[in-house]
Design a protein around this motif. Sequence first.
Motif, PDB file in Angstrom:
ATOM      1  N   GLN A 162      25.228  10.442  50.892  1.00 55.39           N
ATOM      2  CA  GLN A 162      24.867  10.762  49.514  1.00 55.39           C
ATOM      3  C   GLN A 162      23.376  10.505  49.263  1.00 55.39           C
ATOM      4  O   GLN A 162      22.699  11.332  48.645  1.00 55.39           O
ATOM      5  CB  GLN A 162      25.699   9.942  48.530  1.00 55.39           C
ATOM      6  CG  GLN A 162      25.389  10.248  47.072  1.00 55.39           C
ATOM      7  CD  GLN A 162      26.220   9.423  46.113  1.00 55.39           C
ATOM      8  OE1 GLN A 162      26.769   8.391  46.475  1.00 55.39           O
ATOM      9  NE2 GLN A 162      26.315   9.877  44.882  1.00 55.39           N
ATOM     10  N   GLY A 170      21.424  13.168  51.114  1.00 56.54           N
ATOM     11  CA  GLY A 170      21.539  14.440  50.402  1.00 56.54           C
ATOM     12  C   GLY A 170      20.699  14.469  49.139  1.00 56.54           C
ATOM     13  O   GLY A 170      20.042  15.471  48.830  1.00 56.54           O
ATOM     14  N   ARG A 171      20.688  13.374  48.410  1.00 52.64           N
ATOM     15  CA  ARG A 171      19.956  13.340  47.154  1.00 52.64           C
ATOM     16  C   ARG A 171      18.445  13.337  47.361  1.00 52.64           C
ATOM     17  O   ARG A 171      17.718  14.076  46.697  1.00 52.64           O
ATOM     18  CB  ARG A 171      20.348  12.109  46.342  1.00 52.64           C
ATOM     19  CG  ARG A 171      19.572  12.004  45.022  1.00 52.64           C
ATOM     20  CD  ARG A 171      19.997  10.827  44.192  1.00 52.64           C
ATOM     21  NE  ARG A 171      21.379  11.027  43.769  1.00 52.64           N
ATOM     22  CZ  ARG A 171      22.232  10.044  43.493  1.00 52.64           C
ATOM     23  NH1 ARG A 171      21.847   8.801  43.586  1.00 52.64           N
ATOM     24  NH2 ARG A 171      23.460  10.311  43.128  1.00 52.64           N
ATOM     25  N   TYR A 172      17.951  12.523  48.272  1.00 56.35           N
ATOM     26  CA  TYR A 172      16.506  12.336  48.390  1.00 56.35           C
ATOM     27  C   TYR A 172      15.843  13.193  49.461  1.00 56.35           C
ATOM     28  O   TYR A 172      14.656  13.452  49.385  1.00 56.35           O
ATOM     29  CB  TYR A 172      16.181  10.855  48.620  1.00 56.35           C
ATOM     30  CG  TYR A 172      16.527  10.030  47.414  1.00 56.35           C
ATOM     31  CD1 TYR A 172      15.795  10.146  46.241  1.00 56.35           C
ATOM     32  CD2 TYR A 172      17.608   9.154  47.431  1.00 56.35           C
ATOM     33  CE1 TYR A 172      16.118   9.412  45.113  1.00 56.35           C
ATOM     34  CE2 TYR A 172      17.939   8.414  46.321  1.00 56.35           C
ATOM     35  CZ  TYR A 172      17.187   8.546  45.164  1.00 56.35           C
ATOM     36  OH  TYR A 172      17.516   7.821  44.056  1.00 56.35           O
ATOM     37  N   LEU A 181      17.583  16.217  51.063  1.00 53.03           N
ATOM     38  CA  LEU A 181      18.005  17.603  50.893  1.00 53.03           C
ATOM     39  C   LEU A 181      17.921  18.079  49.437  1.00 53.03           C
ATOM     40  O   LEU A 181      18.051  19.270  49.177  1.00 53.03           O
ATOM     41  CB  LEU A 181      19.441  17.784  51.397  1.00 53.03           C
ATOM     42  CG  LEU A 181      19.718  17.400  52.856  1.00 53.03           C
ATOM     43  CD1 LEU A 181      21.191  17.561  53.167  1.00 53.03           C
ATOM     44  CD2 LEU A 181      18.862  18.224  53.794  1.00 53.03           C
ATOM     45  N   ASN A 182      17.742  17.142  48.527  1.00 54.30           N
ATOM     46  CA  ASN A 182      17.706  17.433  47.097  1.00 54.30           C
ATOM     47  C   ASN A 182      18.995  18.126  46.639  1.00 54.30           C
ATOM     48  O   ASN A 182      18.980  18.983  45.763  1.00 54.30           O
ATOM     49  CB  ASN A 182      16.480  18.265  46.725  1.00 54.30           C
ATOM     50  CG  ASN A 182      16.122  18.117  45.266  1.00 54.30           C
ATOM     51  OD1 ASN A 182      16.466  17.110  44.638  1.00 54.30           O
ATOM     52  ND2 ASN A 182      15.455  19.114  44.715  1.00 54.30           N
ATOM     53  N   ASP A 183      20.111  17.758  47.260  1.00 55.06           N
ATOM     54  CA  ASP A 183      21.408  18.336  46.929  1.00 55.06           C
ATOM     55  C   ASP A 183      22.479  17.293  47.234  1.00 55.06           C
ATOM     56  O   ASP A 183      23.019  17.233  48.338  1.00 55.06           O
ATOM     57  CB  ASP A 183      21.652  19.609  47.745  1.00 55.06           C
ATOM     58  CG  ASP A 183      22.953  20.294  47.362  1.00 55.06           C
ATOM     59  OD1 ASP A 183      23.408  20.124  46.212  1.00 55.06           O
ATOM     60  OD2 ASP A 183      23.513  20.993  48.223  1.00 55.06           O
ATOM     61  N   SER A 184      22.785  16.452  46.248  1.00 58.51           N
ATOM     62  CA  SER A 184      23.750  15.375  46.438  1.00 58.51           C
ATOM     63  C   SER A 184      25.172  15.938  46.414  1.00 58.51           C
ATOM     64  O   SER A 184      25.531  16.681  45.503  1.00 58.51           O
ATOM     65  CB  SER A 184      23.583  14.338  45.325  1.00 58.51           C
ATOM     66  OG  SER A 184      24.467  13.281  45.520  1.00 58.51           O
ATOM     67  N   PRO A 185      26.003  15.580  47.397  1.00 52.40           N
ATOM     68  CA  PRO A 185      27.391  16.075  47.411  1.00 52.40           C
ATOM     69  C   PRO A 185      28.195  15.456  46.266  1.00 52.40           C
ATOM     70  O   PRO A 185      28.151  14.242  46.037  1.00 52.40           O
ATOM     71  CB  PRO A 185      27.927  15.631  48.765  1.00 52.40           C
ATOM     72  CG  PRO A 185      27.025  14.553  49.228  1.00 52.40           C
ATOM     73  CD  PRO A 185      25.702  14.751  48.559  1.00 52.40           C
ATOM     74  N   SER A 186      28.928  16.282  45.556  1.00 49.07           N
ATOM     75  CA  SER A 186      29.673  15.808  44.381  1.00 49.07           C
ATOM     76  C   SER A 186      30.885  14.960  44.753  1.00 49.07           C
ATOM     77  O   SER A 186      31.349  14.153  43.956  1.00 49.07           O
ATOM     78  CB  SER A 186      30.116  16.999  43.542  1.00 49.07           C
ATOM     79  OG  SER A 186      30.989  17.823  44.288  1.00 49.07           O
TER      80      SER A 186
END
Length: 172
Positions: free
Chosen positions: A33, A36-38, A40-45
């Motif tokens: 997470q 992904g957030r920092y 890929l700039n796309d955090s998995p929900s």
Amino acid sequence: MRKISAALSVIATVSLWISGIGLVLMTAITAWQVFGRYVLNDSPSWSEPTSVILMGWFIFLGAAVGVREGYHLGFDILLVSLSETPRKVFMTISDLMVIFFGLGMGWYGWSLAAGTWNDPLPAIGLPTGISYTPLMLGGLMMAIFSMERIALRFSAAAPLVEDEVQQLDTVA
């Protein structure tokens, strides 16, 4: 009594393994997470609710095993200074309190799980009640393990009191 204790030992070992695997999985999911957030700039929900569910499992199953093994905090200075009979009485009172607490956890955990079972968690699609299942199972296991401690304490099958005294002596 030894057969029951052996079966409960297997349950405790399996619970400890499930707790350990849950802790490792939660750590890996949280790392994914953050990546992904920092990065890929796309955090998995799905990562946060999955981590929270796993945390409930390893906390409550681990706590139940802690009750069985006698690893929880306690005020032991009085117990070290008592003779065997009063020590058994105080330890049994403590175990009885844990039984009632565990049964309460099991009852209210079941009530919460049953009441929310038909509501899905939006991010992962599992029933919301699955979040409360470890509360129910952990509480019931705490109660069963405390009953086992009382039975072993007063049976001639196992010298539980001497083991408890040795644990207290190493702490004191």
